[in-house]
Design a protein around this motif. Structure first.
Motif, PDB file in Angstrom:
ATOM      1  N   GLU A 274      32.802  40.502  -6.759  1.00 40.65           N
ATOM      2  CA  GLU A 274      32.068  41.067  -5.626  1.00 40.65           C
ATOM      3  C   GLU A 274      33.032  41.544  -4.540  1.00 40.65           C
ATOM      4  O   GLU A 274      32.865  42.635  -3.978  1.00 40.65           O
ATOM      5  CB  GLU A 274      31.106  40.035  -5.051  1.00 40.65           C
ATOM      6  CG  GLU A 274      30.262  40.579  -3.908  1.00 40.65           C
ATOM      7  CD  GLU A 274      29.355  39.520  -3.304  1.00 40.65           C
ATOM      8  OE1 GLU A 274      28.211  39.847  -2.999  1.00 40.65           O
ATOM      9  OE2 GLU A 274      29.816  38.367  -3.129  1.00 40.65           O
ATOM     10  N   ALA A 275      34.049  40.739  -4.239  1.00 43.39           N
ATOM     11  CA  ALA A 275      35.020  41.136  -3.220  1.00 43.39           C
ATOM     12  C   ALA A 275      35.779  42.387  -3.655  1.00 43.39           C
ATOM     13  O   ALA A 275      36.015  43.295  -2.847  1.00 43.39           O
ATOM     14  CB  ALA A 275      35.993  39.990  -2.943  1.00 43.39           C
ATOM     15  N   MET A 276      36.156  42.449  -4.930  1.00 43.74           N
ATOM     16  CA  MET A 276      36.832  43.647  -5.430  1.00 43.74           C
ATOM     17  C   MET A 276      35.938  44.868  -5.295  1.00 43.74           C
ATOM     18  O   MET A 276      36.379  45.950  -4.887  1.00 43.74           O
ATOM     19  CB  MET A 276      37.230  43.453  -6.894  1.00 43.74           C
ATOM     20  CG  MET A 276      38.398  42.515  -7.112  1.00 43.74           C
ATOM     21  SD  MET A 276      38.961  42.524  -8.826  1.00 43.74           S
ATOM     22  CE  MET A 276      37.543  41.859  -9.678  1.00 43.74           C
ATOM     23  N   ASP A 277      34.650  44.701  -5.642  1.00 49.84           N
ATOM     24  CA  ASP A 277      33.707  45.809  -5.512  1.00 49.84           C
ATOM     25  C   ASP A 277      33.630  46.294  -4.069  1.00 49.84           C
ATOM     26  O   ASP A 277      33.630  47.500  -3.792  1.00 49.84           O
ATOM     27  CB  ASP A 277      32.314  45.362  -5.966  1.00 49.84           C
ATOM     28  CG  ASP A 277      32.204  45.250  -7.480  1.00 49.84           C
ATOM     29  OD1 ASP A 277      33.144  45.665  -8.164  1.00 49.84           O
ATOM     30  OD2 ASP A 277      31.181  44.743  -7.959  1.00 49.84           O
ATOM     31  N   ASN A 278      33.550  45.359  -3.134  1.00 51.34           N
ATOM     32  CA  ASN A 278      33.384  45.727  -1.740  1.00 51.34           C
ATOM     33  C   ASN A 278      34.650  46.359  -1.157  1.00 51.34           C
ATOM     34  O   ASN A 278      34.579  47.265  -0.319  1.00 51.34           O
ATOM     35  CB  ASN A 278      32.967  44.506  -0.923  1.00 51.34           C
ATOM     36  CG  ASN A 278      31.577  44.031  -1.299  1.00 51.34           C
ATOM     37  OD1 ASN A 278      30.759  44.813  -1.754  1.00 51.34           O
ATOM     38  ND2 ASN A 278      31.305  42.753  -1.128  1.00 51.34           N
ATOM     39  N   VAL A 279      35.818  45.879  -1.585  1.00 52.47           N
ATOM     40  CA  VAL A 279      37.071  46.507  -1.171  1.00 52.47           C
ATOM     41  C   VAL A 279      37.165  47.909  -1.769  1.00 52.47           C
ATOM     42  O   VAL A 279      37.614  48.857  -1.106  1.00 52.47           O
ATOM     43  CB  VAL A 279      38.279  45.643  -1.583  1.00 52.47           C
ATOM     44  CG1 VAL A 279      39.586  46.383  -1.350  1.00 52.47           C
ATOM     45  CG2 VAL A 279      38.281  44.330  -0.807  1.00 52.47           C
ATOM     46  N   GLU A 280      36.718  48.053  -3.014  1.00 52.16           N
ATOM     47  CA  GLU A 280      36.697  49.371  -3.648  1.00 52.16           C
ATOM     48  C   GLU A 280      35.751  50.307  -2.905  1.00 52.16           C
ATOM     49  O   GLU A 280      36.031  51.492  -2.708  1.00 52.16           O
ATOM     50  CB  GLU A 280      36.260  49.246  -5.107  1.00 52.16           C
ATOM     51  CG  GLU A 280      36.302  50.545  -5.895  1.00 52.16           C
ATOM     52  CD  GLU A 280      37.709  51.012  -6.199  1.00 52.16           C
ATOM     53  OE1 GLU A 280      37.886  52.218  -6.449  1.00 52.16           O
ATOM     54  OE2 GLU A 280      38.641  50.188  -6.180  1.00 52.16           O
ATOM     55  N   SER A 281      34.611  49.751  -2.472  1.00 47.84           N
ATOM     56  CA  SER A 281      33.646  50.543  -1.713  1.00 47.84           C
ATOM     57  C   SER A 281      34.264  51.040  -0.405  1.00 47.84           C
ATOM     58  O   SER A 281      34.077  52.200  -0.016  1.00 47.84           O
ATOM     59  CB  SER A 281      32.401  49.695  -1.414  1.00 47.84           C
ATOM     60  OG  SER A 281      31.486  50.394  -0.621  1.00 47.84           O
ATOM     61  N   ALA A 282      35.016  50.171   0.282  1.00 46.42           N
ATOM     62  CA  ALA A 282      35.685  50.569   1.521  1.00 46.42           C
ATOM     63  C   ALA A 282      36.734  51.637   1.256  1.00 46.42           C
ATOM     64  O   ALA A 282      36.883  52.591   2.039  1.00 46.42           O
ATOM     65  CB  ALA A 282      36.328  49.347   2.179  1.00 46.42           C
ATOM     66  N   GLU A 283      37.458  51.504   0.140  1.00 47.42           N
ATOM     67  CA  GLU A 283      38.480  52.498  -0.178  1.00 47.42           C
ATOM     68  C   GLU A 283      37.848  53.850  -0.481  1.00 47.42           C
ATOM     69  O   GLU A 283      38.373  54.903  -0.102  1.00 47.42           O
ATOM     70  CB  GLU A 283      39.333  52.033  -1.358  1.00 47.42           C
ATOM     71  CG  GLU A 283      40.451  52.992  -1.684  1.00 47.42           C
ATOM     72  CD  GLU A 283      41.609  52.314  -2.405  1.00 47.42           C
ATOM     73  OE1 GLU A 283      42.398  53.035  -3.012  1.00 47.42           O
ATOM     74  OE2 GLU A 283      41.736  51.086  -2.341  1.00 47.42           O
ATOM     75  N   ALA A 284      36.694  53.815  -1.156  1.00 49.95           N
ATOM     76  CA  ALA A 284      35.995  55.069  -1.428  1.00 49.95           C
ATOM     77  C   ALA A 284      35.566  55.743  -0.134  1.00 49.95           C
ATOM     78  O   ALA A 284      35.442  56.976  -0.077  1.00 49.95           O
ATOM     79  CB  ALA A 284      34.766  54.803  -2.311  1.00 49.95           C
TER      80      ALA A 284
END
Length: 531
Positions: A274-284
């Motif tokens: 979940e944290a990886m997903d959310n960090v990826e979302s921020a990077e996007a």
């Protein structure tokens, strides 16, 4: 473009007001739900809720939001950008329900003592914290090898199923408030309309909801469970409570270690993903944050909160692109931390719970669900859209399973093999929901990764992900209710066979010259001229 010169960063910009009211109301809703679970499900004494748990929760969330505000500030200063938005963080909502219904409630029922349930919850967070801190060092590798469509698609599934659905239902149960508040928010946050004097849309929506509810109350009607008597009684919990160490309670909770580890390990892995997903979302959305530091920070602040008496884990939230789109930068995160301290240390939560109708806040959560769901499609290649859809399905199955279980529980019906067969005859595939929805975020990530690599004709890489899925399934991290050995053997075997097929296809198949018929390259056969 990055620069080596440090530049001044504004600690507050006008858009922070929008993000503060949006994110602040999100946090407020979660605190209200948390308080309700402790009061009405666990039957926790009010002195423990308002004197021990909420003050510790407030401290943890203040440390978390303060840290992410500082991280955004240093990032903006280093890069010279003025559009950096802090990562949102707070109580992990899925974990809130898991620790309540899977850990605290059963132990409370078994022992007849809600304090023991609280102690077990503390130990659960204790182990989760260390899993986060250790996992932070492997998460960057996972991000590098996992397709963005899989990361964002799994996140969109959680967002749609567990963030957007209930608020949508709440809105239509009270449509006069819910639909109008929803329109107020959409006109501003999607439509770009500025309200007079720059008043935040979230504040206008809440004010409208309160006006309707309390106007109806003055005429003798009760709307959305709000009434003057409830508000008056809520003031009995008003007062100052400073967090105090609860190390002795953490120690006492270790007697339930066997029960706790069954869920602590798989949900620790859930946290990592979940944290990886959310960090990826921020990077996007344009903001790059180091995954290791994010996970380590979540683990450290969760551990501090646990040792002070908070049985709920901290997590980076879904929604960074939403708060950034509203104009949020650095200040909204730190201001939210201050707000949480006031709410939790002064007993204000009980008063707010009686004052503000939840239906006026629900549209904000629905907006976030819409935004994150859309981002999964907008920030990935259009040819990967089928993989994003596939990533949604396990979370939808997990949500449907909670609905079915809730209905059966309310009716006092036990799940038996005969009932499962009868439900299947009426189109409710209960066992299928269990299998597909087990470990939903991991299942969505693996299935979508396989699909992406098939679309890209990287069949050998798809085979590797299929074998990883087999291993995770074998040990119960996916498609199962708990960890163990050979938890769902047929599903694990299916992943192995699929992996073998994909590997052989990649090694032996002769690729044609034409690209694969993915959605952005589809040809309408009707529109083609006859030969």
């Amino acid at each position: 473009m990055q620069t080596s010169m440090a530049r001044p960063v504004k600690l507050w910009v006008p858009g922070d007001w929008n993000a503060l009211f949006g994110f602040g109301t999100n946090i407020l809703v979660n605190l209200l739900v948390l308080t309700g679970l402790l009061q009405f499900v666990i039957k926790m004494p009010t002195d423990i809720i308002f004197g021990r748990i909420l003050p510790a929760t407030g401290l943890m969330m203040f440390l978390s939001t303060g840290y992410y505000a500082w991280l955004a500030y240093t990032y903006a200063r280093r890069t010279g950008r003025d559009d950096v938005c802090a990562l949102p963080s707070g109580i992990s909502v899925p974990h809130m329900f898991v620790v309540t219904f899977v850990i605290m409630l059963p132990i409370t029922i078994e022992t007849g003592d809600p304090i023991m349930g609280w102690e077990a919850g503390l130990v659960w967070v204790f182990f989760q914290s260390f899993i986060l801190m250790i996992g932070g060092f492997i998460a960057p590798f996972v991000r590098r090898v996992t397709p963005r469509a899989a990361l964002l698609g799994a996140l969109a599934g959680v967002s749609i199923a567990f963030i957007a659905m209930k608020p949508a239902f709440d809105m239509f149960l009270n449509p006069v408030i819910g639909m109008v508040c929803f329109g107020i928010i959409l006109v501003s946050w999607f439509g770009g309309v500025r309200y007079p004097r720059g008043i935040p849309a979230g504040l206008i929506a809440i004010a409208f909801g309160m006006a309707v509810v309390w106007g109806a109350a003055m005429l003798g009607y009760e709307v959305a469970g709000i009434n003057a008597a409830g508000l008056q009684s809520a003031f009995s919990n008003f007062g100052f409570s400073f967090p105090t160490p609860a190390i002795d309670h953490v120690r006492d909770g270790f007697k339930f270690l066997g029960i706790i580890l069954v869920t602590a390990i798989p949900f620790g892995i859930y946290d990592l993903v979940e944290a990886m997903d959310n960090v990826e979302s921020a990077e996007a959305a344009g903001d790059h944050y180091p995954t290791t530091r994010v996970l380590t920070a979540d683990g450290v602040v969760s551990l501090i909160g646990c040792l002070m008496g908070n049985p709920f884990i901290n997590a980076v939230y879904i929604g960074h692109p939403g708060w950034k789109a509203m104009g949020g930068r650095v200040g909204y995160s730190f201001a939210t931390g201050i707000m949480v301290i006031v709410l939790c240390w002064f007993g204000v939560i009980a008063v707010v719970l009686a004052l503000v109708p939840i239906v006026a806040i629900s549209p904000i959560l629905l907006y976030i669900g819409m935004l994150i769901g859309a981002q999964a499609f907008q920030s990935t290649p259009s040819s990967h859209a089928p993989a994003v859809v596939l990533a949604l399905l396990p979370s939808i199955a997990a949500w449907a399973l909670t609905m079915v279980n809730g209905a059966l529980g309310a009716a006092g019906v036990q799940v038996t093999p005969e009932l499962i067969t009868a439900m299947a005859g009426n189109g409710v595939l209960y066992q299928g929901l269990h299998i597909l929805g087990g470990g939903a975020i991991l299942s969505g990530l693996i299935l979508a990764s396989i699909a992406v690599f098939i679309i890209e004709r990287k069949l050998e890489t798809a085979a590797i992900f299929s074998l990883v899925g087999a291993a995770l399934t074998f040990f119960g991290f996916m498609h199962g209710e708990s960890i163990g050995f050979n938890v769902t053997p047929l599903v694990a075997l299916a992943y192995v066979i699929l992996g073998g097929f994909l590997y052989l296809s990649g090694r032996l198949a002769i690729a044609g010259d034409e690209p694969a018929p993915t959605p952005d390259r589809m040809v309408d056969p009707i529109a083609q001229p006859a030969e």
